[in-house]
Scaffold this motif. Structure first.
Motif, mmCIF file in Angstrom:
data_model
loop_
_atom_site.group_PDB
_atom_site.id
_atom_site.type_symbol
_atom_site.label_atom_id
_atom_site.label_comp_id
_atom_site.label_asym_id
_atom_site.label_seq_id
_atom_site.Cartn_x
_atom_site.Cartn_y
_atom_site.Cartn_z
ATOM 1 N N PHE A 144 -27.486 -32.471 -4.258
ATOM 2 C CA PHE A 144 -26.555 -31.488 -3.139
ATOM 3 C C PHE A 144 -26.502 -32.168 -2.006
ATOM 4 N N ARG A 203 -24.424 -35.458 -2.332
ATOM 5 C CA ARG A 203 -23.074 -34.986 -2.689
ATOM 6 C C ARG A 203 -22.174 -34.709 -1.687
ATOM 7 N N TYR A 204 -22.838 -33.621 -0.565
ATOM 8 C CA TYR A 204 -22.379 -33.055 0.520
ATOM 9 C C TYR A 204 -22.755 -33.408 1.840
ATOM 10 N N GLU A 205 -22.860 -34.821 1.764
ATOM 11 C CA GLU A 205 -23.820 -35.224 3.090
ATOM 12 C C GLU A 205 -23.214 -34.878 4.333
ATOM 13 N N ARG A 206 -22.055 -35.246 4.512
ATOM 14 C CA ARG A 206 -20.971 -35.004 5.727
ATOM 15 C C ARG A 206 -21.196 -33.498 6.114
ATOM 16 N N PRO A 207 -20.668 -32.658 5.146
ATOM 17 C CA PRO A 207 -20.764 -31.415 5.599
ATOM 18 C C PRO A 207 -22.222 -30.607 6.027
ATOM 19 N N VAL A 208 -23.269 -31.280 5.360
ATOM 20 C CA VAL A 208 -24.629 -30.568 5.483
ATOM 21 C C VAL A 208 -24.928 -31.303 6.823
#
Length: 193
Positions: A168, A171-176
């Motif tokens: 997860f 996959r969503y590194e930038r938003p995280v």
């Protein structure tokens, strides 16, 4: 002797985002939990030393703490804002820079001496909760060990979170990273309030 307020404070302060927790999570995500253990061990050793120093610093300078706290808070806030911006602007994990193991025992240990969250955690917990309970050497050592144990438990939890949610997070590194940076900004600003 009622230590419930101390333990409550320690759990809340330890499990909120901070440099140790975010670095542990990110490193476990990128390198795996085993490669994060030297960093966590360094954090544990540095944190324990900070707790011991905080104990005796508080005993010696108890009357001066209210005067220097605003300066420490401001410096801590600025450092955490710097880390938040760095996290929010970080590159994806597949770049060569992130594949290098920067997070050694020595890095984890020395980070504690510039980590405002740990320093304020120690100073606050000792001065507000521990010294009113007792000031013997044995009590200060026991409470320092307790505070370190709670802090490292949080650090390992964040590392396990990085490992468990690796797909997860990748996959969503930038938003995280943006959310983690914003939480760190919130933590930094809450130091000033």
């Amino acid at each position: 002797m009622n230590i419930i307020p101390l333990v409550t404070y320690a759990i809340i302060a330890s499990f909120t985002p901070g440099p140790n927790n975010i670095i542990s999570m990110t490193h476990a995500k990128n390198q795996g939990f085993r490669k994060t253990l030297p960093f966590i061990s360094g954090v544990a050793a540095g944190c324990l030393l900070i707790m011991f120093l905080s104990s005796y610093f508080n005993l010696i300078l108890h009357q001066y703490i209210p005067r220097i706290t605003p300066v420490l808070n401001l410096l801590g806030c600025l450092y955490m804002l710097y880390l938040a911006i760095k996290i929010m602007r970080s590159k994806p994990a597949d770049t060569e820079e992130n594949k290098v193991n920067h997070y050694s025992f020595l890095f984890g240990f020395t980070l504690q001496f510039i980590n405002p969250k740990v320093i304020l955690y120690g100073l606050t917990a000792i001065s507000v909760f521990v010294l009113p309970l007792g000031q013997s050497h044995v009590q200060l050592i026991v409470f320092s060990l307790l505070l370190t144990f709670i802090g490292i438990s949080a650090n390992m939890t964040w590392a396990f979170g990085g490992l468990l949610f690796q797909s997860f997070l990748l996959r969503y590194e930038r938003p995280v990273n943006i959310v983690m940076g914003m939480l760190l900004i919130y933590s930094a600003l809450s130091i000033l309030m």
